[in-house]
Design a protein around this motif. Structure first.
Motif, mmCIF file in Angstrom:
data_model
loop_
_atom_site.group_PDB
_atom_site.id
_atom_site.type_symbol
_atom_site.label_atom_id
_atom_site.label_comp_id
_atom_site.label_asym_id
_atom_site.label_seq_id
_atom_site.Cartn_x
_atom_site.Cartn_y
_atom_site.Cartn_z
ATOM 1 N N VAL A 78 61.196 -9.552 -25.766
ATOM 2 C CA VAL A 78 60.675 -8.188 -25.581
ATOM 3 C C VAL A 78 61.469 -7.481 -24.475
ATOM 4 N N THR A 82 63.499 -4.006 -25.025
ATOM 5 C CA THR A 82 63.147 -2.809 -24.256
ATOM 6 C C THR A 82 64.240 -2.504 -23.229
ATOM 7 N N PHE A 85 67.057 -0.533 -24.781
ATOM 8 C CA PHE A 85 66.631 0.867 -24.927
ATOM 9 C C PHE A 85 66.774 1.610 -23.602
ATOM 10 N N THR A 114 58.169 2.360 -23.335
ATOM 11 C CA THR A 114 59.183 1.308 -23.288
ATOM 12 C C THR A 114 59.382 0.812 -21.858
ATOM 13 N N ARG A 115 59.444 1.753 -20.914
ATOM 14 C CA ARG A 115 59.591 1.342 -19.518
ATOM 15 C C ARG A 115 58.356 0.555 -19.064
ATOM 16 N N MET A 117 56.368 -1.244 -20.935
ATOM 17 C CA MET A 117 56.418 -2.585 -21.540
ATOM 18 C C MET A 117 57.404 -3.464 -20.798
ATOM 19 N N HIS A 118 58.539 -2.896 -20.411
ATOM 20 C CA HIS A 118 59.554 -3.674 -19.700
ATOM 21 C C HIS A 118 58.985 -4.170 -18.369
ATOM 22 N N THR B 58 51.283 -3.814 -25.717
ATOM 23 C CA THR B 58 51.300 -2.415 -26.126
ATOM 24 C C THR B 58 50.095 -1.676 -25.554
ATOM 25 N N SER B 61 50.542 -1.167 -21.896
ATOM 26 C CA SER B 61 51.598 -0.194 -21.614
ATOM 27 C C SER B 61 51.183 1.226 -21.975
#
Lengths: 263, 174
Positions: A78, A82, A85, A114-115, A117-118, B58, B61
């Motif tokens: 993951v 991410t 990206f 995305t940030r 999640m990272h 998800t 986030s």
């Protein structure tokens, strides 16, 4: 009648696709629903062959492994996706980095999630790797023949911390830069080599992280450390298999064995 | 190891056909292990774990934004306390008590080297909990100690690394 005719067409198409040269050049065996095909897929697929064909039922139980090693690896994947990206929009320059992060957070489609999640996956990975290590210790799974794989695991634990640590600087916000300053100042206190290590980390004689520091941490974070980690992971997973698979739940203790043997 | 001999020449040529380890040879007295195929039994578990993790990540986030403080400026007054990332706050707490060479360099180095050496120090062949009371006690104390100093460093230390209670202010960043 209509349904059976449709199914007939579908079956025909499926059959012709599966007997085509293209399909057979990709899949060397049938669907893995027979013991033979279940073995062939595990032996023939480059990704699956890190697993053995069969595993002990006991060692596979969720309540034995808690999937912690697998979750750590999944979080690494993951983070890679991410991370790629984020690399599209992030420039490791001290004048631009912070603005790039603000843009990612506010103006880029899917940038904020995305940030997020990272960031959260990175924290989770430190936790899951630590828990994995603790789990393996309590099960005594580092004992022969798995001694060296434990050592590889300790290296991976260190790499996880370094990956997270190098990423901390990249947003170029106050907490990130000062945290790296605190961390890299530690290097100063290493006997003999302290000064040299600090100069190498910071990229000069400055007290605070500079552009030199940023590009070093960036390169380590996106290129060097992930590559090294990937190599160690490959060794780690391969050795699980070669050392006889997962250790499995601990056997009965000496006293329990004696008790059972007594008449 | 099986070998083949080329019949046409006097020179022998060898090919490795297979290496069979001692323990891999089927012995009549050896009990058959209770094992299952990795496809599908293990792979479905790994897949579900990955799906569950993806959903969790998800949701988190979507709900919580990653922090972004003010841009670093060397001329700005520094915050009340500069804390390392949370997993290093145990070490930073130790820095409060010991000189930096000891707490910041030698101790982490010793901990890592010690962890790597565990399988070579612990010569006890048994994996049963009851046979490993000493190893488990030492390791548990180590883990609990690090957990406690990490929590102290995270939530009980404020400006100038002075003791604060969590309700007196938050000095923690993720």
């Amino acid at each position: 009648m209509g349904t059976s005719a449709k199914r007939g067409v579908l079956d025909q198409v499926t059959a012709s696709v599966k007997s085509s040269q293209i399909w057979r050049s990709i899949f060397r065996h049938g669907y893995p629903d027979t013991p033979l095909n279940q073995s062939l897929i595990m032996m023939g697929n480059v990704f699956l062959h890190l697993h053995p064909v069969k595993v002990s039922r006991q060692a596979m139980r969720i309540t034995y492994t808690w999937c912690l090693g697998g979750i750590s690896f999944f979080l690494f994947l993951v983070l890679t996706i991410t991370g790629v990206f984020l690399m599209f929009y992030y420039i490791p320059a001290d004048q631009q980095a912070y603005g790039n992060i603000q843009t990612i957070q506010s103006a880029i489609a899917f940038g904020a999630i995305t940030r997020n999640m990272h960031r959260w996956a990175a924290h989770l990975m430190v936790i899951s790797v630590s828990l994995h290590m603790i789990r393996v210790f309590y099960h005594g799974a580092y004992k022969p023949p798995r001694e060296f794989n434990w050592v590889v695991g300790v290296v991976l634990f260190l790499l996880t911390l370094l990956l997270s640590f190098t990423g901390y600087l990249l947003p170029w916000d106050q907490i990130g830069v000062l945290a790296i300053q605190v961390g890299s100042n530690m290097a100063n206190y290493a006997p003999v080599i302290g000064d040299a290590v600090h100069r190498t980390l910071i990229g000069g004689l400055d007290q605070y992280p500079t552009q030199n520091t940023l590009i070093r941490f960036y390169t380590l974070h996106v290129l060097f450390l992930p590559l090294v980690a990937a190599v160690f992971m490959a060794v780690h997973f391969w050795r699980i298999r070669k050392d006889g698979g997962e250790a499995g739940p601990p056997p009965p203790s000496r006293s329990e064995v004696e008790l059972n043997e007594a008449p | 190891m099986a070998t083949t001999t080329s019949p046409s020449s006097a020179q022998k040529r060898y090919r490795t056909l297979a290496v069979v380890k001692q323990e891999a040879i089927t012995r009549v007295e050896k009990q058959l292990e209770d094992s299952v195929f990795v496809w599908p039994h293990l792979l479905i578990r790994e897949f579900l774990a990955a799906v569950l993790m993806s959903v969790m990540l998800t949701v988190v986030s979507l709900a919580i934004n990653a922090p972004l403080e003010v841009r670093f400026n060397v001329n700005f007054p520094p915050p009340a306390v500069a804390k390392a990332p949370w997993y290093f706050l145990g070490l930073q707490e130790l820095l409060h008590y010991f000189p930096p060479t000891l707490a910041g360099v030698l101790l982490p180095g010793f901990v890592l080297a010690g962890l790597a050496a565990v399988p070579y120090i612990d010569n006890n062949p048994s994996r049963a909990f009851n046979d490993r009371k000493l190893a488990i006690a030492i390791f548990t104390m180590f883990v609990v100690f690090f957990a406690i100093i990490t929590v102290i460093g995270s939530f009980f230390r404020g400006g100038g690394w002075q003791w604060v209670w969590p309700w007196q202010g938050e000095f923690f960043n993720l």
